[in-house]
Design a protein around this motif. Structure first.
Motif, PDB file in Angstrom:
ATOM      1  N   ALA A  22       0.819  -1.209   0.000  1.00  0.00           N
ATOM      2  CA  ALA A  22       0.000   0.000   0.000  1.00  0.00           C
ATOM      3  C   ALA A  22       0.856   1.263   0.000  1.00  0.00           C
ATOM      4  O   ALA A  22       0.328   2.363  -0.122  1.00  0.00           O
ATOM      5  N   ARG A 148      -0.322   3.263  -5.344  1.00  0.00           N
ATOM      6  CA  ARG A 148      -1.460   3.829  -4.621  1.00  0.00           C
ATOM      7  C   ARG A 148      -1.472   5.351  -4.673  1.00  0.00           C
ATOM      8  O   ARG A 148      -2.461   5.976  -4.311  1.00  0.00           O
ATOM      9  N   ARG A 149      -0.375   5.931  -5.118  1.00  0.00           N
ATOM     10  CA  ARG A 149      -0.280   7.379  -5.336  1.00  0.00           C
ATOM     11  C   ARG A 149       0.388   7.608  -6.681  1.00  0.00           C
ATOM     12  O   ARG A 149       1.403   6.965  -6.974  1.00  0.00           O
ATOM     13  N   HIS A 175      -4.606   7.310  -5.803  1.00  0.00           N
ATOM     14  CA  HIS A 175      -4.913   8.735  -5.736  1.00  0.00           C
ATOM     15  C   HIS A 175      -4.003   9.477  -6.707  1.00  0.00           C
ATOM     16  O   HIS A 175      -2.790   9.223  -6.735  1.00  0.00           O
ATOM     17  N   ARG A 205     -10.596  10.400  -5.695  1.00  0.00           N
ATOM     18  CA  ARG A 205      -9.242   9.943  -6.006  1.00  0.00           C
ATOM     19  C   ARG A 205      -8.344  11.056  -6.563  1.00  0.00           C
ATOM     20  O   ARG A 205      -7.228  10.784  -6.995  1.00  0.00           O
ATOM     21  N   VAL A 252      -1.798   2.120   6.738  1.00  0.00           N
ATOM     22  CA  VAL A 252      -2.658   2.582   5.656  1.00  0.00           C
ATOM     23  C   VAL A 252      -3.837   3.408   6.167  1.00  0.00           C
ATOM     24  O   VAL A 252      -4.374   4.254   5.444  1.00  0.00           O
ATOM     25  N   HIS A 323      -7.223   8.893   3.767  1.00  0.00           N
ATOM     26  CA  HIS A 323      -6.794   7.650   4.392  1.00  0.00           C
ATOM     27  C   HIS A 323      -7.913   6.614   4.419  1.00  0.00           C
ATOM     28  O   HIS A 323      -7.632   5.410   4.414  1.00  0.00           O
ATOM     29  N   ALA A 326      -7.858   5.140   0.966  1.00  0.00           N
ATOM     30  CA  ALA A 326      -6.661   4.295   0.867  1.00  0.00           C
ATOM     31  C   ALA A 326      -6.867   2.970   1.605  1.00  0.00           C
ATOM     32  O   ALA A 326      -6.427   1.908   1.146  1.00  0.00           O
TER      33      ALA A 326
END
Length: 332
Positions: A22, A148-149, A175, A205, A252, A323, A326
């Protein structure tokens, strides 16, 4: 059979490196790959390729020294991540350089200013090979995980780029973290979210960051104005990678807001900070769905401020909290 968030610890070059699936960011931009490799053949593996970076040494091995040349974005953006290291790494970066010294020329010389929004956005070439941001959709097949980013430094200010970043973020459950332009006032930043304005779009997102941060520049060895998106992403990635972090609040599900950015020394715009005043600049920005920074706590340092996606305030769903979304992505 495995349940939960996967964490792998490895010992590399004298330090412990944690792999948390993550805690992966996709960083796209430009690097001066023509300086270190002696031939076009030697530099080819570092042009339009996804490179795993977990330590500063990994970046140097792929793209050369951080101070190799001015004007390239990846040295600045990747360095912003490593400036957040609290001793156990900053997670995993998938770094992609789109700069090709044979193609991006100005007056016959390699020049990163020749890189366009189309280069960053990318797509599939005639052979079906992904270019630019398109390649982020293929990372699971290569590495076994998605980012994840997703960030592109100052290129994220280009509407075509951030639109594509969001589309990919939706596909891979990430995101897209982008910046508002520099040189704005607080009022102008908030107005940029208005009807018909370039930052009107809101999504769970999509993350808007403002203003620019004054931070150490690896090229000049001084301070320079840099996109907040890179520093905020570095804080968030490092936080997720540290489920047993020094402040006992990692993982996370931890909010990336109100976290000290130790390598940031100032802000482009000094904002009025008062946690008890709803009309304070930092409160108005947060309420407008803009992630910002707070330098108003004496003796603490400059901290991130805000954990709302750009879907706030139009939506009240709990997943507008960064968060929370996420955490949902990890569970899914």
């Amino acid at each position: 059979e495995f349940y939960g968030v996967e964490v792998i610890e490895r010992f590399e070059a004298g330090r412990t490196v944690r792999d948390v699936r993550a805690a992966v960011s996709y960083v796209i931009g430009t690097a001066p790959v023509h300086i270190a490799p002696a031939t076009a053949e030697a530099r080819a593996p570092y042009i339009e390729a996804d490179i795993i970076i977990r330590r500063p040494e990994d970046y140097v091995a792929a793209f050369g020294a951080f101070d190799a040349a001015p004007g390239y974005s990846l040295a600045r953006d990747v360095h912003a991540f490593f400036g957040k290291d609290r001793g156990v790494g900053v997670g995993t970066l998938i770094v992609r350089n789109v700069f090709d010294p044979a193609r991006h020329l100005v007056d016959g010389q390699p020049d990163p200013s020749a890189v366009t929004a189309a280069d960053i956005v990318g797509g599939l070439d005639e052979a079906g090979k992904p270019k630019g941001l398109e390649a982020a959709r293929y990372t699971y097949g290569k590495f076994g995980f998605f980012p994840r980013r997703i960030l592109a430094g100052h290129y994220g200010r280009l509407q075509a780029v951030r639109t594509r970043m969001l589309a990919i973020a939706k596909q891979v459950r990430a995101h897209a973290i982008v910046d508002l332009p520099g040189g704005m006032t607080v009022q102008q930043a908030i107005a940029a979210r208005g009807v018909g304005q370039p930052y009107q779009l809101g999504d769970d997102r999509l993350v808007y960051c403002w203003p620019q941060m004054l931070a150490f520049d690896p090229v000049t060895k001084g301070a320079s104005l840099q996109p907040l998106s890179s520093h905020f992403s570095g804080i968030w990635n490092e936080l997720v990678a540290q489920p047993d972090s020094a402040d006992d609040d990692g993982g996370v599900a931890a909010s990336p807001s109100n976290r000290v950015m130790p390598d940031v020394s100032g802000m482009e715009v000094e904002t009025y900070s008062n946690p008890n005043d709803p009309s304070a600049d930092i409160q108005l920005l947060r309420a407008s769905g803009i992630v910002t920074a707070d330098m108003g706590v004496w003796g603490k340092g400059i901290v991130t401020w805000g954990n709302n996606a750009s879907s706030h305030p139009a939506r009240s769903d709990i997943t507008r909290k960064l968060h929370v979304r996420a955490m949902y992505a990890a569970l899914h």
